[in-house]
Design a protein around this motif. Sequence first.
Motif, PDB file in Angstrom:
ATOM      1  N   VAL A 102      34.683  74.412  25.872  1.00  0.00           N
ATOM      2  CA  VAL A 102      35.780  75.054  26.601  1.00  0.00           C
ATOM      3  C   VAL A 102      36.968  74.102  26.737  1.00  0.00           C
ATOM      4  O   VAL A 102      38.118  74.447  26.424  1.00  0.00           O
ATOM      5  CB  VAL A 102      35.307  75.515  27.992  1.00  0.00           C
ATOM      6  CG1 VAL A 102      36.480  76.079  28.790  1.00  0.00           C
ATOM      7  CG2 VAL A 102      34.204  76.557  27.862  1.00  0.00           C
ATOM      8  N   LEU A 103      36.697  72.881  27.170  1.00  0.00           N
ATOM      9  CA  LEU A 103      37.770  71.948  27.497  1.00  0.00           C
ATOM     10  C   LEU A 103      38.513  71.436  26.268  1.00  0.00           C
ATOM     11  O   LEU A 103      39.703  71.091  26.376  1.00  0.00           O
ATOM     12  CB  LEU A 103      37.200  70.760  28.280  1.00  0.00           C
ATOM     13  CG  LEU A 103      36.714  71.075  29.696  1.00  0.00           C
ATOM     14  CD1 LEU A 103      35.977  69.879  30.282  1.00  0.00           C
ATOM     15  CD2 LEU A 103      37.883  71.469  30.589  1.00  0.00           C
ATOM     16  N   GLU A 104      37.854  71.391  25.116  1.00  0.00           N
ATOM     17  CA  GLU A 104      38.512  70.832  23.925  1.00  0.00           C
ATOM     18  C   GLU A 104      39.757  71.620  23.538  1.00  0.00           C
ATOM     19  O   GLU A 104      40.668  71.085  22.882  1.00  0.00           O
ATOM     20  CB  GLU A 104      37.542  70.771  22.750  1.00  0.00           C
ATOM     21  CG  GLU A 104      37.159  72.113  22.176  1.00  0.00           C
ATOM     22  CD  GLU A 104      36.027  72.034  21.178  1.00  0.00           C
ATOM     23  OE1 GLU A 104      35.983  72.898  20.293  1.00  0.00           O
ATOM     24  OE2 GLU A 104      35.185  71.126  21.283  1.00  0.00           O
ATOM     25  N   HIS A 105      39.818  72.887  23.909  1.00  0.00           N
ATOM     26  CA  HIS A 105      40.983  73.713  23.580  1.00  0.00           C
ATOM     27  C   HIS A 105      42.015  73.742  24.705  1.00  0.00           C
ATOM     28  O   HIS A 105      43.084  74.321  24.538  1.00  0.00           O
ATOM     29  CB  HIS A 105      40.538  75.150  23.282  1.00  0.00           C
ATOM     30  CG  HIS A 105      39.586  75.256  22.145  1.00  0.00           C
ATOM     31  ND1 HIS A 105      39.926  74.932  20.852  1.00  0.00           N
ATOM     32  CD2 HIS A 105      38.274  75.643  22.100  1.00  0.00           C
ATOM     33  CE1 HIS A 105      38.882  75.123  20.058  1.00  0.00           C
ATOM     34  NE2 HIS A 105      37.871  75.542  20.794  1.00  0.00           N
ATOM     35  N   ALA A 106      41.680  73.128  25.844  1.00  0.00           N
ATOM     36  CA  ALA A 106      42.530  73.276  27.029  1.00  0.00           C
ATOM     37  C   ALA A 106      43.309  72.026  27.392  1.00  0.00           C
ATOM     38  O   ALA A 106      44.405  72.122  27.950  1.00  0.00           O
ATOM     39  CB  ALA A 106      41.670  73.698  28.222  1.00  0.00           C
ATOM     40  N   ILE A 107      42.767  70.838  27.113  1.00  0.00           N
ATOM     41  CA  ILE A 107      43.436  69.630  27.589  1.00  0.00           C
ATOM     42  C   ILE A 107      44.572  69.230  26.651  1.00  0.00           C
ATOM     43  O   ILE A 107      44.563  69.523  25.454  1.00  0.00           O
ATOM     44  CB  ILE A 107      42.442  68.463  27.763  1.00  0.00           C
ATOM     45  CG1 ILE A 107      41.921  67.977  26.420  1.00  0.00           C
ATOM     46  CG2 ILE A 107      41.297  68.835  28.682  1.00  0.00           C
ATOM     47  CD1 ILE A 107      41.103  66.712  26.530  1.00  0.00           C
ATOM     48  N   SER A 108      45.555  68.558  27.218  1.00  0.00           N
ATOM     49  CA  SER A 108      46.716  68.114  26.442  1.00  0.00           C
ATOM     50  C   SER A 108      46.394  66.835  25.682  1.00  0.00           C
ATOM     51  O   SER A 108      45.421  66.124  25.989  1.00  0.00           O
ATOM     52  CB  SER A 108      47.891  67.854  27.383  1.00  0.00           C
ATOM     53  OG  SER A 108      47.612  66.747  28.233  1.00  0.00           O
TER      54      SER A 108
END
Length: 211
Positions: A102-108
Amino acid sequence: MPSPAVDDYLKTIYHHTEWQDERITPSQLAAELGLAPSSVTEMVQKLAAHALVAHRPYGPIALTEAGQLRAAAIIRRHRLIETWLVREFGYGWDEVHDEAEVLEHAISDRLLEGIDERLGRPTHDPHGDAIPDASGRVHREPFVLLAAAAPGHSGRVLRVSDRDGALLREIESAGVTVGAAATVRDAATLRIADTDVHLPDGAASAVWLTA
């Protein structure tokens, strides 16, 4: 083609040849992604049109240089996040995969760089998988799968597959950790710290040692 779906395809193709040499086929890719073969065929054609993969009809699929760089970038994100969750938040190594998905696509990119710096620029994630650097390069030691290792072979536990969380927990409970010095008794037993460690079913295909 900025898309999480594209990244998932490229990651899966990349993963397939990290620890063995055979290229992935369309049917294998469909099985890995849990998708219909027709959907995979359509997406592979799109990836080929954008020069991210090389593919002939009915043949195996290979990443192009551009595809390799993009796959390495998203895998770098995933594995840095897994390492961050284990070190900073106390997650178990069997708990981090879904969170990282999930997070790999969300963090800058800025936050990712901060995570990398805070962790001391790690080269491997908690499972022993190599973390590509910012240019996509990785360093891997020569390796052997436990199932293919001869009795008496000695090395370090280099990597444990994170594909099956339940198996990861069993392997950890048995006393196997990445980096541990081990000698192969047989495909189901390792000698670690002067103790015979009996492995659960399936571990021989999930544990890699230094060659």
